[in-house]
Design an enzyme around this catalytic site. Structure first.
Site, mmCIF file in Angstrom:
data_model
loop_
_atom_site.group_PDB
_atom_site.id
_atom_site.type_symbol
_atom_site.label_atom_id
_atom_site.label_comp_id
_atom_site.label_asym_id
_atom_site.label_seq_id
_atom_site.Cartn_x
_atom_site.Cartn_y
_atom_site.Cartn_z
ATOM 1 N N SER A 150 0.852 -1.195 0.000
ATOM 2 C CA SER A 150 0.000 0.000 0.000
ATOM 3 C C SER A 150 0.877 1.230 0.000
ATOM 4 O O SER A 150 2.023 1.191 0.481
ATOM 5 C CB SER A 150 -0.882 0.002 1.252
ATOM 6 O OG SER A 150 -1.490 1.263 1.401
ATOM 7 N N TYR A 163 -1.440 -0.375 10.483
ATOM 8 C CA TYR A 163 -1.579 -0.888 9.117
ATOM 9 C C TYR A 163 -0.388 -0.406 8.274
ATOM 10 O O TYR A 163 0.222 -1.178 7.533
ATOM 11 C CB TYR A 163 -2.908 -0.387 8.528
ATOM 12 C CG TYR A 163 -3.107 -0.645 7.062
ATOM 13 C CD1 TYR A 163 -3.607 -1.870 6.611
ATOM 14 C CD2 TYR A 163 -2.830 0.334 6.100
ATOM 15 C CE1 TYR A 163 -3.812 -2.104 5.251
ATOM 16 C CE2 TYR A 163 -3.025 0.106 4.751
ATOM 17 C CZ TYR A 163 -3.524 -1.106 4.334
ATOM 18 O OH TYR A 163 -3.727 -1.344 2.993
HETATM 19 N N1 LIG Z 1 -8.633 -0.378 -0.983
HETATM 20 C C1 LIG Z 1 -7.571 0.424 -1.020
HETATM 21 O O1 LIG Z 1 -7.678 1.670 -1.167
HETATM 22 C C2 LIG Z 1 -6.189 -0.158 -0.902
HETATM 23 C C3 LIG Z 1 -5.095 0.679 -1.098
HETATM 24 C C4 LIG Z 1 -3.827 0.145 -1.010
HETATM 25 C C5 LIG Z 1 -3.639 -1.193 -0.740
HETATM 26 N N2 LIG Z 1 -4.722 -1.981 -0.541
HETATM 27 C C6 LIG Z 1 -4.455 -3.391 -0.254
HETATM 28 O O2 LIG Z 1 -5.157 -4.167 -1.230
HETATM 29 C C7 LIG Z 1 -5.569 -5.407 -0.642
HETATM 30 C C8 LIG Z 1 -7.071 -5.569 -0.788
HETATM 31 O O3 LIG Z 1 -7.719 -4.464 -0.185
HETATM 32 P P1 LIG Z 1 -9.282 -4.184 -0.427
HETATM 33 O O4 LIG Z 1 -9.521 -2.739 -0.090
HETATM 34 O O5 LIG Z 1 -9.677 -4.712 -1.750
HETATM 35 O O6 LIG Z 1 -9.908 -5.050 0.764
HETATM 36 P P2 LIG Z 1 -11.463 -5.399 1.047
HETATM 37 O O7 LIG Z 1 -12.347 -4.776 0.033
HETATM 38 O O8 LIG Z 1 -11.688 -5.084 2.487
HETATM 39 O O9 LIG Z 1 -11.493 -6.981 0.825
HETATM 40 C C9 LIG Z 1 -10.672 -7.780 1.627
HETATM 41 C C10 LIG Z 1 -10.850 -9.218 1.195
HETATM 42 O O10 LIG Z 1 -9.985 -10.007 2.031
HETATM 43 C C11 LIG Z 1 -10.790 -10.895 2.835
HETATM 44 N N3 LIG Z 1 -10.172 -10.984 4.153
HETATM 45 C C12 LIG Z 1 -9.958 -10.005 5.063
HETATM 46 N N4 LIG Z 1 -9.365 -10.506 6.169
HETATM 47 C C13 LIG Z 1 -9.208 -11.842 5.947
HETATM 48 C C14 LIG Z 1 -8.678 -12.909 6.721
HETATM 49 N N5 LIG Z 1 -8.197 -12.711 7.964
HETATM 50 N N6 LIG Z 1 -8.676 -14.142 6.193
HETATM 51 C C15 LIG Z 1 -9.158 -14.362 4.943
HETATM 52 N N7 LIG Z 1 -9.677 -13.400 4.167
HETATM 53 C C16 LIG Z 1 -9.708 -12.147 4.669
HETATM 54 C C17 LIG Z 1 -12.181 -10.248 2.863
HETATM 55 O O11 LIG Z 1 -13.211 -11.213 3.111
HETATM 56 P P3 LIG Z 1 -13.771 -11.485 4.620
HETATM 57 O O12 LIG Z 1 -13.713 -10.171 5.360
HETATM 58 O O13 LIG Z 1 -15.159 -11.987 4.394
HETATM 59 O O14 LIG Z 1 -12.863 -12.528 5.206
HETATM 60 C C18 LIG Z 1 -12.258 -9.734 1.421
HETATM 61 O O15 LIG Z 1 -12.524 -10.772 0.521
HETATM 62 C C19 LIG Z 1 -5.106 -5.361 0.830
HETATM 63 O O16 LIG Z 1 -3.839 -5.983 0.927
HETATM 64 C C20 LIG Z 1 -4.981 -3.876 1.100
HETATM 65 O O17 LIG Z 1 -4.076 -3.624 2.139
HETATM 66 C C21 LIG Z 1 -5.979 -1.494 -0.620
#
Ligand SMILES: NC(=O)c1ccc[n+]([C@@H]2O[C@H](COP(=O)([O-])OP(=O)(O)OC[C@H]3O[C@@H](n4cnc5c(N)ncnc54)[C@H](OP(=O)(O)O)[C@@H]3O)[C@@H](O)[C@H]2O)c1
Length: 178
Positions: A150, A163
């Site tokens: 990130s 985080y």
């Molecule tokens: N969104 C952003 O702006 C952003 C920016 C930079 C980096 N990122 C990175 O991109 C990645 C995805 O982010 P996102 O925003 O797409 O996340 P998200 O929409 O919150 O989705 C997270 C996914 O991971 C699953 N998950 C969460 N905790 C888990 C656990 N302990 N075991 C198994 N599955 C788990 C969730 O399902 P359940 O909760 O049902 O388990 C869901 O399928 C992450 O690594 C995040 O740090 C995101």
């Protein structure tokens, strides 16, 4: 007849594990890989949401399987990789360490449990999953590993300091391992 997209790129015959593929970026990655012909396995903690997604992917003709796994649990990580090994015949081409957790609080308000939970999910888990998957990746003869970090890993952001530390650690460890 194949489209120009299919003519340019194909992942047919490739296998992939994407953690956290039921929502957000992980969901988009599953769709992209499966759209290019890869067989994909994904996981999350919510069986109901997994079932909904599997229905959608089946309707689109994608080859996707999924299982419940809380990646912060060592035992569940081991179960996940055993499952992936059995689904893909002991070979894995692509590992996407995507799932992560974020808790938003002022730095003074984080509990030790918050810190442990974020570090376990965002750092220990991708590291351990990669170790567990290593024999399958090696057996494929053609493997890639992706860690989703990130911007918070390079620039401190208020309200997500733990985080940010976890993502910084992930980015730094991967750079050092290259
Ligand atoms: N969104 C952003 O702006 C952003 C920016 C930079 C980096 N990122 C990175 O991109 C990645 C995805 O982010 P996102 O925003 O797409 O996340 P998200 O929409 O919150 O989705 C997270 C996914 O991971 C699953 N998950 C969460 N905790 C888990 C656990 N302990 N075991 C198994 N599955 C788990 C969730 O399902 P359940 O909760 O049902 O388990 C869901 O399928 C992450 O690594 C995040 O740090 C995101």
């Amino acid at each position: 007849m194949s489209t120009s997209r299919e003519q340019r790129w194909s992942l047919k015959g490739m296998t992939a594990l994407v953690t956290g593929g039921t929502r957000g970026i992980g969901y988009a990655i599953v769709e992209e890989l499966a759209g290019f012909g890869a067989a994909v396995h994904t996981c999350s903690r919510n069986q109901q949401e997994i079932d909904q997604r599997l229905e959608e992917w089946k309707d689109k003709g994608y080859e996707v399987t999924a299982s419940v796994c809380d990646i912060s649990s060592k035992e569940e990580r081991e179960e996940l990789i055993n499952k992936v090994s059995s689904v893909f015949g002991g070979r894995l081409n692509i590992l996407i360490n995507n799932a992560a957790s974020v808790i938003m609080k002022d730095a003074t308000q984080y509990t030790l449990e918050d810190c442990a939970s974020i570090m376990s999910t965002n750092v220990e888990s991708p590291y351990h999953l990669t170790q567990l998957a290593y024999p399958l990746l090696k057996a494929s003869g053609n493997a890639s590993i992706v860690f989703i970090s990130s911007v918070a890993g390079v620039t401190g952001l208020p309200s997500i300091s733990i985080y940010a530390a976890s993502k910084g650690q992930l980015s730094y460890s991967v750079r050092r391992a290259e």
